[in-house]
Design a protein around this motif. Structure first.
Motif, PDB file in Angstrom:
ATOM      1  N   UNK A   1       0.101  -5.753   0.235  1.00  0.00           N
ATOM      2  CA  UNK A   1       1.428  -4.988   0.139  1.00  0.00           C
ATOM      3  C   UNK A   1       1.928  -3.810  -0.463  1.00  0.00           C
ATOM      4  N   UNK A   2       0.701  -3.174  -0.816  1.00  0.00           N
ATOM      5  CA  UNK A   2       0.732  -2.052  -1.534  1.00  0.00           C
ATOM      6  C   UNK A   2       0.699  -0.746  -0.830  1.00  0.00           C
ATOM      7  N   UNK A   3       1.443   0.163  -1.441  1.00  0.00           N
ATOM      8  CA  UNK A   3       1.362   1.447  -0.749  1.00  0.00           C
ATOM      9  C   UNK A   3       0.867   2.566  -1.537  1.00  0.00           C
ATOM     10  N   UNK A   4      -0.055   3.485  -0.916  1.00  0.00           N
ATOM     11  CA  UNK A   4      -0.585   4.537  -1.863  1.00  0.00           C
ATOM     12  C   UNK A   4      -0.211   5.916  -1.198  1.00  0.00           C
ATOM     13  N   UNK A   5      -0.040   6.883  -2.019  1.00  0.00           N
ATOM     14  CA  UNK A   5       0.199   8.266  -1.519  1.00  0.00           C
ATOM     15  C   UNK A   5      -0.713   9.084  -2.029  1.00  0.00           C
ATOM     16  N   UNK A   6      -1.206  10.203  -1.249  1.00  0.00           N
ATOM     17  CA  UNK A   6      -1.935  11.560  -2.146  1.00  0.00           C
ATOM     18  C   UNK A   6      -1.472  12.675  -1.302  1.00  0.00           C
TER      19      UNK A   6
ATOM     20  N   UNK B   1       8.983   4.666  -0.287  1.00  0.00           N
ATOM     21  CA  UNK B   1       8.528   4.157   0.915  1.00  0.00           C
ATOM     22  C   UNK B   1       8.652   2.585   0.750  1.00  0.00           C
ATOM     23  N   UNK B   2       8.892   1.946  -0.486  1.00  0.00           N
ATOM     24  CA  UNK B   2       8.818   0.648  -0.524  1.00  0.00           C
ATOM     25  C   UNK B   2      10.322   0.083  -0.147  1.00  0.00           C
TER      26      UNK B   2
END
Ligand SMILES: Nc1ncnc2c1ncn2[C@@H]1O[C@H](COP(=O)(O)OP(=O)(O)O)[C@@H](O)[C@H]1O
Ligand SMILES: [Mg+2]
Length: 361
Positions: free
Chosen positions: A112-117, A84-85
């Motif tokens: 600017x961070x991305x988190x997924x679950x 994603x980044x």
């Protein structure tokens, strides 16, 4: 003037000696359809070298430090976060629809961070998610700009979850637009992973052993920097390499200390010996702790190594006892095996010599 030596973290640019041949080799392997396993003792420069190679190749890469990954699920999340980044969300939307379990993606605009679950998450879905995520990596990858997946400290895969190696190998062999680099520190374990017929990663990639930095190359690197502050730079550089045997990390560490001693502490004589003493004193507590944690057999082995003797040639200890002790010490990072076994840390070696072999009266 800023101290021109650096140790501990990944080195780049002016802190990096060129390692031209190794660099070219890694680039060639990455330009082919193959995978690479790069093996050496800790702190020989694997991470630094590989990062330099992928930057030179100007290819997209995903760096996964297996030491900080806790489960299969965590591995999938990290890979997806990296994808994603690398790629804009709008291009991924369609591809994400193919996922059998739909990920929830949240972004934090502040950091600017991305988190997924993945919801709902169940253990049984673990393998499916990893499969879908790696399939996505393969799909966003293009023939011209194949993605490079870097698994740092790859030997840790054995600790994360049972059979994760099998699963990963099963999925990776189906992907045709990904190159992998596996970095590993515990040599015997990495060799087991890639050279043992029973291992899922048996002969999965080319194996490259990273050596110390060649003496001439390292000498030039040191001399160039010391000649800016002292007229004795040649003898100082040689002396440093003599003590560290060209170990990348310890050479930079000692060079840093020597440079500091000349430039700031204004020490004029015996500067290398004095810098070594300073390093030993700084680490005295650590060394004591290391020593206390060793069993009697291993202490004996370390004392023999500190004197340059071979533990395998002792009359009073059986060869198999010495061998398992050497293996244990190597696995725990106290000793390294190149042509012969030696103590990994030259300053710990000196500490042993000073404190245990020449007891003060
Ligand atoms: N090419 C190099 N030139 C100079 N110093 C290096 C080089 N590679 C590594 N080092 C030294 O070794 C240290 C450890 O490097 P690193 O890449 O983290 O090793 P590894 O990944 O094998 O543990 C660096 O901080 C640096 O001091
Ligand atoms: Mg590393």
């Amino acid at each position: 003037m800023k101290n021109p030596f650096k140790f501990g973290t990944v080195v780049e640019e002016e802190f990096f000696t060129d390692r031209q041949e190794e660099l070219q080799y890694i680039c060639r392997v990455m330009d082919s359809e193959n995978h690479l396993a790069l093996i050496s003792p800790r702190r020989f420069g694997k991470s630094s070298l590989v990062l330099k190679a992928v930057k030179q190749l100007k290819r997209p890469y995903i760096l996964l430090n297996m030491q900080s990954i806790t489960s299969t699920k965590d591995l999938s999340n990290r890979i997806l976060e990296s994808v994603l980044k690398l790629y804009p969300m709008k291009n991924l939307k369609v591809l994400l629809r193919n996922f059998r379990i739909v990920p929830t993606i949240s972004t934090n605009p502040m950091t600017d961070s991305i988190e997924v679950s993945f919801n709902p998450f169940s253990k049984e879905n673990n393998d499916m998610i990893l499969e879908d995520v790696l399939q996505l990596v393969n799909e966003v990858s293009t023939e011209k700009k194949r993605i490079i997946l870097i698994f740092d400290e790859f030997q840790e895969i054995k600790e994360i979850e049972k059979d994760l190696d099998k699963k990963l190998r099963g999925i990776l062999q189906l992907q045709d637009k990904i190159n992998c680099i596996f970095l590993g520190s515990q040599e015997s374990m990495m060799e087991e992973i890639f050279n043992d017929k029973k291992s899922p990663f048996y002969h999965f990639g080319l194996i490259m052993q990273l050596k110390r930095i060649p003496e001439d190359e390292f000498f030039q690197f040191l001399n160039e920097r010391f000649s800016k502050i002292t007229t004795q730079s040649e003898s100082i550089s040689r002396e440093i390499l003599h003590v560290t045997h060209c170990h990348p990390y310890y050479t930079q560490q000692l060079a840093f200390q020597v440079w500091d001693a000349i430039q700031y502490q204004k020490i004029a004589n015996d500067v290398v010996s004095q810098a070594i003493e300073q390093l030993i004193q700084m680490h005295d507590l650590d060394f004591e702790r290391f020593w206390i944690n060793l069993n009697k057999t291993d202490r004996n082995t370390m004392m023999l190594l500190a004197q340059g003797k071979s533990p395998m040639m002792q009359r009073d200890t059986s060869t198999s006892t010495s061998f398992s002790s050497l293996k244990r010490l190597t696995r725990n990072g106290y000793a390294i095996k190149t042509d012969t076994y030696e103590i990994e840390d030259p300053f710990f070696q000196r500490w042993i010599q000073q404190n245990l072999l020449q007891p003060k009266i």
